[in-house]
Design an enzyme around this catalytic site. Structure first.
Site, short mmCIF file in Angstrom:
data_model
loop_
_atom_site.label_atom_id
_atom_site.label_comp_id
_atom_site.label_asym_id
_atom_site.label_seq_id
_atom_site.Cartn_x
_atom_site.Cartn_y
_atom_site.Cartn_z
CB THR A 180 -2.71 4.58 1.14
OG1 THR A 180 -2.46 4.88 -0.43
CG2 THR A 180 -4.56 3.21 0.70
CG LEU A 184 -1.82 -1.52 1.90
CD1 LEU A 184 -2.51 -1.10 3.07
CD2 LEU A 184 -2.93 -1.02 0.45
CG ASP A 185 0.28 4.55 -2.72
OD1 ASP A 185 1.12 3.73 -2.99
OD2 ASP A 185 0.06 5.03 -3.95
CE LYS A 186 5.62 8.17 5.05
NZ LYS A 186 7.20 8.89 4.99
#
EC number: 5.4.99.24
Length: 303
Positions: A143, A139-141
């Site tokens: 998110t 997951l993106d940081k």
């Protein structure tokens, strides 16, 4: 010799010994166990016994252990604390194949040149202690939400292939600034690296990009031109949902990279949350439905 087990999760005895003494073969371990040259808590043990914190391994002084032990690694206090949180505060599901955590926003999945603390670095500490965790997606940081972590190599292969073959169903909640023209629809575009900014991903309908597909559904109208949208990515391209929200004309609130800072209200957080994951029985042998609780700042916006 006495070894006090200090791993935070149950771990197979033979694998634990191999991590301590990489030169030990499976045959030697099993023979030593049969002959009671290696015991656990003064009891004869099988190779597949799962040892845990509080157990004590006894190795007969006459047993010739390989001299070379594993390299001693040093972990930061923050990594150790995060490792404990992964197995307690963040943990929402666990079985023999995987764990699922509710990752908070601002915590990176993997490390980088400017990232000192990440889920991956905490897993390295747990693995050093005897676990065998492996990341299977990211997951993106910015998110928050559901992140799956395999508990062994075989499970990691199964899960990785399931993600690759688009067998894992994922649903995200997002609060956007503005709304799409249609309440329900599909977004398709090619996504690839920006040629002008290597740190940014851009929509490019060319051979350089890879096809990205996202289903979406408008769920609720909120205050101040904000809307709650459910996204279901079919593919898993980098920053896919953030880019597709932008392409729909409704960037995600708090997205500094793809949102319009001049017109969007300021937000400390990015409002993108991995809310649901569904694994069919064919992936790990049983059906798994998971849901991650929304963070407090997200809930306040939609009430």
């Amino acid at each position: 010799m006495i070894i006090d087990v200090n791993i935070p999760i149950p771990f197979r005895l033979d694998k634990y010994l191999k991590r301590l003494y990489p030169l030990l073969t499976q045959g030697v371990i099993e023979k030593a166990l049969r002959q009671k040259q290696i015991t656990v808590n003064f009891q004869k043990a099988e190779a597949n016994l799962r040892v845990k914190v509080g157990d004590t391994i006894f190795i007969n002084d006459y047993f010739n252990l390989p001299v070379t032990q594993h390299e001693t690694l040093v972990f930061a206090d923050a990594e150790i604390k995060l490792a404990k949180k992964i197995l307690t505060d963040y943990l929402i599901y666990e079985d023999d194949h995987l764990i699922a955590i509710n990752k908070p926003a601002s915590l990176a999945t993997q490390g980088g040149s400017k990232i000192n603390l990440s889920i991956d670095s905490a897993l390295k500490y747990l693995n050093y202690q005897g676990a065998d965790f492996k990341l299977v997606h990211r997951l993106d940081k910015e998110t928050s939400g559901l992140l799956l972590i395999a508990k062994n190599y075989l499970s990691s292969v199964k899960l990785h292939n399931a993600f690759k073959e688009k067998l894992v169903i994922k649903k995200y909640f997002a609060i956007t600034y503005g709304r799409p023209v249609k309440n329900v629809g599909t977004v398709k575009s090619n996504i690839g690296k920006s040629k002008r900014r290597l740190s940014k991903i851009a929509n490019i309908d060319s051979d350089d990009g890879k096809l990205a597909i996202t289903y979406y559904k408008l769920l609720k109208s909120l205050n101040n031109n904000l809307f709650l949208i459910e996204f279901m990515p079919v593919t898993g391209r980098m920053h896919q949902l953030r880019l597709h929200a932008q392409l729909l004309g409704c960037p995600i609130l708090g997205d500094d990279k793809y949102g319009n800072k001049e017109i969007m209200p300021y937000s400390k957080y990015m409002f993108l949350h991995a809310n649901n994951i569904y694994l069919s029985e064919t992936i790990v042998g049983k059906e798994i439905k998971l849901e991650a609780k929304l963070p407090f700042y997200f809930t306040r916006r939609i009430i």
